[in-house]
Design a protein around this motif. Structure first.
Motif, PDB file in Angstrom:
ATOM      1  N   ARG A  95     -20.100  68.097  47.753  1.00  0.00           N
ATOM      2  CA  ARG A  95     -18.386  67.752  47.247  1.00  0.00           C
ATOM      3  C   ARG A  95     -18.492  69.173  46.913  1.00  0.00           C
ATOM      4  O   ARG A  95     -19.587  69.956  45.863  1.00  0.00           O
ATOM      5  N   TYR A  96     -17.238  69.967  46.690  1.00  0.00           N
ATOM      6  CA  TYR A  96     -16.762  70.795  46.603  1.00  0.00           C
ATOM      7  C   TYR A  96     -15.500  70.886  46.094  1.00  0.00           C
ATOM      8  O   TYR A  96     -14.652  70.897  47.067  1.00  0.00           O
ATOM      9  N   TYR A  98     -12.557  69.746  45.495  1.00  0.00           N
ATOM     10  CA  TYR A  98     -11.746  68.630  45.734  1.00  0.00           C
ATOM     11  C   TYR A  98     -12.280  67.776  47.133  1.00  0.00           C
ATOM     12  O   TYR A  98     -11.489  67.082  47.740  1.00  0.00           O
ATOM     13  N   ARG A  99     -12.568  69.101  47.629  1.00  0.00           N
ATOM     14  CA  ARG A  99     -13.181  68.837  48.895  1.00  0.00           C
ATOM     15  C   ARG A  99     -14.541  67.969  49.341  1.00  0.00           C
ATOM     16  O   ARG A  99     -16.008  68.239  48.056  1.00  0.00           O
ATOM     17  N   CYS A 100     -14.805  67.494  50.257  1.00  0.00           N
ATOM     18  CA  CYS A 100     -15.896  66.194  50.847  1.00  0.00           C
ATOM     19  C   CYS A 100     -16.852  67.059  51.321  1.00  0.00           C
ATOM     20  O   CYS A 100     -15.892  66.643  53.005  1.00  0.00           O
ATOM     21  N   GLY A 101     -17.846  67.181  52.020  1.00  0.00           N
ATOM     22  CA  GLY A 101     -19.311  66.968  53.233  1.00  0.00           C
ATOM     23  C   GLY A 101     -20.149  66.194  52.710  1.00  0.00           C
ATOM     24  O   GLY A 101     -20.966  66.392  52.159  1.00  0.00           O
TER      25      GLY A 101
END
Length: 122
Positions: A95-96, A98-101
């Motif tokens: 996570r970064y 509110y983004r998920c990889g």
């Protein structure tokens, strides 16, 4: 569960330890605990943002109590915002902010042990 940590109101070690212990005792070690950074806004604009050091201390308290999934929030790029395998620490969901990889999140498996957590990784 989320705790908004506000300087001078609920940022003491004893209070954070109480919250962590309560979560562990009542909900178990796999409950996710999100420790969120406060930012001054609206009626509390005179209160400073929560220091990152305070959030890191709360993270350590949660892990020491036995919680497997403790996250520091509102500090994009912080090392503790990703989901890690509680056994080996390998990143399972990156996570970064509110983004998920996601590496192998479709199966929620640890890339090292090839195992998911008992309740599914949060």
């Amino acid at each position: 569960m989320t705790t908004l940590v506000i300087p001078g109101l609920n940022d003491g070690d004893d209070e954070l330890r109480w919250v962590a212990r309560y979560l562990f005792d009542e909900l178990g070690p796999d409950v996710p605990w999100h420790i969120s950074r406060f930012y001054p806004q609206y009626k509390m604009s005179d209160t400073p943002p929560t220091p990152t050091k305070t959030l890191e201390c709360a993270w350590r308290i949660g892990r020491d109590v036995g919680l497997h999934y403790v996250y520091v929030g509102n500090v994009p790029g912080h090392d503790t915002e990703s989901t890690r395998c509680p056994s080996c620490g390998a990143v399972v969901i990156e996570r970064y902010g509110y983004r998920c990889g996601c590496g192998r999140s479709e199966a929620l498996l640890c890339p090292v042990w090839d195992q998911g957590s008992r309740s599914g990784m949060p």
